[in-house]
Write a protein that holds these residues in place. Structure first.
Motif, PDB file in Angstrom:
ATOM      1  N   ALA A  99       5.043  -1.838  -3.937  1.00 15.07           N
ATOM      2  CA  ALA A  99       5.751  -1.162  -2.844  1.00 15.07           C
ATOM      3  C   ALA A  99       5.573  -1.924  -1.534  1.00 15.07           C
ATOM      4  CB  ALA A  99       5.244   0.272  -2.695  1.00 15.07           C
ATOM      5  N   ALA A 100       4.355  -2.362  -1.261  1.00 14.90           N
ATOM      6  CA  ALA A 100       4.105  -3.138  -0.047  1.00 14.90           C
ATOM      7  C   ALA A 100       4.867  -4.461  -0.088  1.00 14.90           C
ATOM      8  CB  ALA A 100       2.604  -3.387   0.107  1.00 14.90           C
ATOM      9  N   ALA A 101       4.868  -5.116  -1.248  1.00 13.76           N
ATOM     10  CA  ALA A 101       5.560  -6.393  -1.380  1.00 13.76           C
ATOM     11  C   ALA A 101       7.064  -6.234  -1.212  1.00 13.76           C
ATOM     12  CB  ALA A 101       5.250  -7.017  -2.740  1.00 13.76           C
ATOM     13  N   ALA A 102       7.622  -5.165  -1.752  1.00 15.55           N
ATOM     14  CA  ALA A 102       9.066  -4.950  -1.706  1.00 15.55           C
ATOM     15  C   ALA A 102       9.566  -4.687  -0.295  1.00 15.55           C
ATOM     16  CB  ALA A 102       9.442  -3.782  -2.605  1.00 15.55           C
ATOM     17  N   HIS A 103       8.680  -4.198   0.580  1.00 22.55           N
ATOM     18  CA  HIS A 103       9.074  -3.876   1.944  1.00 22.55           C
ATOM     19  C   HIS A 103       8.502  -4.844   2.984  1.00 22.55           C
ATOM     20  CE1 HIS A 103       9.793  -0.057  -0.205  1.00 22.55           C
ATOM     21  NE2 HIS A 103      10.736   0.124   0.695  1.00 22.55           N
ATOM     22  N   GLY A 104       7.779  -5.852   2.521  1.00 29.39           N
ATOM     23  CA  GLY A 104       7.225  -6.835   3.452  1.00 29.39           C
ATOM     24  C   GLY A 104       6.114  -6.296   4.322  1.00 29.39           C
ATOM     25  N   HIS A 105       5.386  -5.316   3.840  1.00 27.90           N
ATOM     26  CA  HIS A 105       4.280  -4.735   4.615  1.00 27.90           C
ATOM     27  C   HIS A 105       2.993  -5.508   4.313  1.00 27.90           C
ATOM     28  CE1 HIS A 105       6.997  -1.715   5.916  1.00 27.90           C
ATOM     29  NE2 HIS A 105       7.001  -1.017   4.793  1.00 27.90           N
ATOM     30  N   HIS A 106       2.858  -6.649   4.976  1.00 25.09           N
ATOM     31  CA  HIS A 106       1.778  -7.572   4.612  1.00 25.09           C
ATOM     32  C   HIS A 106       0.397  -7.047   4.950  1.00 25.09           C
ATOM     33  CE1 HIS A 106       1.670  -8.996   8.858  1.00 25.09           C
ATOM     34  NE2 HIS A 106       2.959  -8.748   8.796  1.00 25.09           N
ATOM     35  N   GLU A 107       0.258  -6.256   6.027  1.00 23.89           N
ATOM     36  CA  GLU A 107      -1.064  -5.723   6.359  1.00 23.89           C
ATOM     37  C   GLU A 107      -1.503  -4.704   5.308  1.00 23.89           C
ATOM     38  OE1 GLU A 107      -3.122  -6.831   8.463  1.00 23.89           O
ATOM     39  OE2 GLU A 107      -1.761  -8.249   9.434  1.00 23.89           O
ATOM     40  N   VAL A 108      -0.568  -3.897   4.847  1.00 19.34           N
ATOM     41  CA  VAL A 108      -0.878  -2.955   3.771  1.00 19.34           C
ATOM     42  C   VAL A 108      -1.216  -3.726   2.495  1.00 19.34           C
ATOM     43  CG1 VAL A 108       0.081  -1.164   2.261  1.00 19.34           C
ATOM     44  CG2 VAL A 108       0.513  -1.083   4.713  1.00 19.34           C
ATOM     45  N   ALA A 109      -0.461  -4.772   2.216  1.00 24.15           N
ATOM     46  CA  ALA A 109      -0.750  -5.589   1.034  1.00 24.15           C
ATOM     47  C   ALA A 109      -2.168  -6.143   1.092  1.00 24.15           C
ATOM     48  CB  ALA A 109       0.261  -6.726   0.926  1.00 24.15           C
ATOM     49  N   LYS A 110      -2.576  -6.616   2.261  1.00 20.27           N
ATOM     50  CA  LYS A 110      -3.932  -7.150   2.410  1.00 20.27           C
ATOM     51  C   LYS A 110      -4.981  -6.067   2.183  1.00 20.27           C
ATOM     52  CE  LYS A 110      -2.624 -10.774   5.708  1.00 20.27           C
ATOM     53  NZ  LYS A 110      -2.716 -11.212   7.129  1.00 20.27           N
ATOM     54  N   ALA A 111      -4.723  -4.857   2.712  1.00 17.47           N
ATOM     55  CA  ALA A 111      -5.669  -3.757   2.518  1.00 17.47           C
ATOM     56  C   ALA A 111      -5.790  -3.399   1.045  1.00 17.47           C
ATOM     57  CB  ALA A 111      -5.217  -2.535   3.327  1.00 17.47           C
ATOM     58  N   LEU A 112      -4.679  -3.396   0.332  1.00 13.20           N
ATOM     59  CA  LEU A 112      -4.703  -3.096  -1.102  1.00 13.20           C
ATOM     60  C   LEU A 112      -5.426  -4.185  -1.886  1.00 13.20           C
ATOM     61  CD1 LEU A 112      -1.012  -1.836  -1.469  1.00 13.20           C
ATOM     62  CD2 LEU A 112      -3.084  -0.420  -1.547  1.00 13.20           C
ATOM     63  N   ILE A 113      -5.190  -5.424  -1.501  1.00 17.24           N
ATOM     64  CA  ILE A 113      -5.862  -6.544  -2.170  1.00 17.24           C
ATOM     65  C   ILE A 113      -7.369  -6.475  -1.933  1.00 17.24           C
ATOM     66  CG2 ILE A 113      -6.144  -9.051  -2.134  1.00 17.24           C
ATOM     67  CD1 ILE A 113      -3.080  -9.190  -1.560  1.00 17.24           C
ATOM     68  N   GLU A 114      -7.753  -6.130  -0.714  1.00 19.54           N
ATOM     69  CA  GLU A 114      -9.181  -5.967  -0.410  1.00 19.54           C
ATOM     70  C   GLU A 114      -9.810  -4.879  -1.271  1.00 19.54           C
ATOM     71  OE1 GLU A 114      -9.398  -5.153   3.747  1.00 19.54           O
ATOM     72  OE2 GLU A 114      -8.775  -7.179   4.343  1.00 19.54           O
ATOM     73  N   ALA A 115      -8.995  -3.882  -1.636  1.00 21.21           N
ATOM     74  CA  ALA A 115      -9.483  -2.774  -2.471  1.00 21.21           C
ATOM     75  C   ALA A 115      -9.356  -3.083  -3.963  1.00 21.21           C
ATOM     76  CB  ALA A 115      -8.714  -1.502  -2.134  1.00 21.21           C
ATOM     77  N   LYS A 116      -9.147  -4.362  -4.294  1.00 22.31           N
ATOM     78  CA  LYS A 116      -9.108  -4.839  -5.678  1.00 22.31           C
ATOM     79  C   LYS A 116      -7.790  -4.524  -6.395  1.00 22.31           C
ATOM     80  CE  LYS A 116     -13.312  -6.225  -5.029  1.00 22.31           C
ATOM     81  NZ  LYS A 116     -13.552  -7.643  -4.678  1.00 22.31           N
ATOM     82  N   ALA A 117      -6.689  -4.470  -5.653  1.00 24.45           N
ATOM     83  CA  ALA A 117      -5.395  -4.361  -6.323  1.00 24.45           C
ATOM     84  C   ALA A 117      -5.156  -5.621  -7.144  1.00 24.45           C
ATOM     85  CB  ALA A 117      -4.279  -4.188  -5.297  1.00 24.45           C
ATOM     86  N   SER A 118      -4.587  -5.456  -8.326  1.00 21.72           N
ATOM     87  CA  SER A 118      -4.307  -6.593  -9.187  1.00 21.72           C
ATOM     88  C   SER A 118      -3.054  -7.305  -8.699  1.00 21.72           C
ATOM     89  CB  SER A 118      -4.107  -6.126 -10.636  1.00 21.72           C
ATOM     90  OG  SER A 118      -3.701  -7.210 -11.452  1.00 21.72           O
ATOM     91  N   VAL A 119      -3.203  -8.549  -8.250  1.00 25.03           N
ATOM     92  CA  VAL A 119      -2.061  -9.288  -7.712  1.00 25.03           C
ATOM     93  C   VAL A 119      -1.155  -9.820  -8.811  1.00 25.03           C
ATOM     94  CG1 VAL A 119      -3.239  -9.926  -5.578  1.00 25.03           C
ATOM     95  CG2 VAL A 119      -3.359 -11.451  -7.556  1.00 25.03           C
ATOM     96  N   ASN A 120      -1.633  -9.823 -10.041  1.00 21.48           N
ATOM     97  CA  ASN A 120      -0.841 -10.361 -11.154  1.00 21.48           C
ATOM     98  C   ASN A 120      -0.435  -9.294 -12.165  1.00 21.48           C
ATOM     99  OD1 ASN A 120      -0.868 -13.161 -10.335  1.00 21.48           O
ATOM    100  ND2 ASN A 120      -3.054 -13.153 -10.835  1.00 21.48           N
ATOM    101  N   GLN A 121      -0.553  -8.029 -11.762  1.00 18.68           N
ATOM    102  CA  GLN A 121      -0.158  -6.928 -12.623  1.00 18.68           C
ATOM    103  C   GLN A 121       1.354  -6.979 -12.888  1.00 18.68           C
ATOM    104  OE1 GLN A 121      -2.081  -4.190 -14.048  1.00 18.68           O
ATOM    105  NE2 GLN A 121      -0.141  -4.201 -15.163  1.00 18.68           N
ATOM    106  N   ILE A 122       1.752  -6.784 -14.124  1.00 20.13           N
ATOM    107  CA  ILE A 122       3.160  -6.749 -14.505  1.00 20.13           C
ATOM    108  C   ILE A 122       3.626  -5.294 -14.573  1.00 20.13           C
ATOM    109  CG2 ILE A 122       4.832  -7.321 -16.299  1.00 20.13           C
ATOM    110  CD1 ILE A 122       3.724  -9.737 -14.859  1.00 20.13           C
ATOM    111  N   ASN A 123       4.806  -5.017 -13.996  1.00 17.82           N
ATOM    112  CA  ASN A 123       5.348  -3.663 -14.092  1.00 17.82           C
ATOM    113  C   ASN A 123       6.252  -3.547 -15.328  1.00 17.82           C
ATOM    114  OD1 ASN A 123       7.767  -4.887 -13.409  1.00 17.82           O
ATOM    115  ND2 ASN A 123       7.951  -3.919 -11.398  1.00 17.82           N
TER     116      ASN A 123
END
Length: 218
Positions: A99-123
């Protein structure tokens, strides 16, 4: 009358309306509060033990909604409350990072990544967050792509049709992201399931002669 009580009355009215429409718009108090960005109500609901991972009718969690709206403060608040950063992978829309990637919300993306979001997860559509971010132009999407690459997103990961992020960017004529993709090791020679390379996609999209009678991604 408390903030939470007034919000609950409002939510009940919305839920009744949704039920009258076949329930297609069903939500939860926490999802509605996150969509409205009301931090005080969100805190009250989390204190009252509202489920931080409860889905709405669109199979979004409150964290998905915060990511969609680009609300970094609410994102961090939900993560602190135990929101599942990788929930939703089995659905078409993917995890909150999608969702963050689709809307270009890079600060949210960084916060999610810091919280161990999987950057290579396939939907369910066969895409990773990087596939989602590269197809749109603009500084916010460039920053999102860079954040994903910094977190070691697989730059040559194919989608279900064998298309890499570079191919998808080229198919949209998105010059903003091709340099960071190439810098991260994007392969110009790899072909998709139809035998097309990133250069092929770019030529088809732009049809503008630059060097040697064609656009060149070098």
């Amino acid at each position: 009358m408390s903030t939470l009580f007034k919000f609950d009355c409002c939510h009940r009215q919305k839920s009744s309306y949704a039920a009258g429409r076949g329930g297609a718009r069903w939500s939860s108090p926490l999802c509605d509060a996150v969509a409205g960005g009301d931090v005080d109500v969100i805190r009250d609901l989390l204190t009252s033990k509202s489920s931080v991972n409860q889905l709405n009718a669109a199979y979004d969690t409150p964290l998905h909604i915060a990511a969609q709206h680009g609300n970094c403060d609410v994102t961090r608040l939900l993560l602190t409350a135990g929101a599942d950063v990788n929930q939703g992978a089995r659905f078409m829309h993917g995890t909150p990072l999608f969702a963050a990637a689709a809307h270009g919300h890079h600060e949210v993306a960084k916060a999610l990544i810091e919280a161990k979001a999987s950057v290579n997860q396939i939907n369910a559509a066969g895409n990773a967050p990087l596939h989602t971010a590269v197809v749109k132009a603009g500084a916010e999407f460039l920053s999102t792509v860079e954040a994903l690459l910094d977190a070691r997103a697989l730059v040559n990961q194919p989608d279900k049709d064998g298309r890499t992020p570079l191919m998808l960017a080229a198919s949209k004529g998105n010059m903003d992201v091709y340099r960071p993709l190439l810098g991260a090791g994007a392969d110009l020679q790899v072909a998709d399931s139809q035998g097309r390379t990133a250069q092929s996609y770019f030529d088809e999209m732009r049809q503008q002669p630059l060097r040697g009678g064609r656009c060149v991604l070098m």
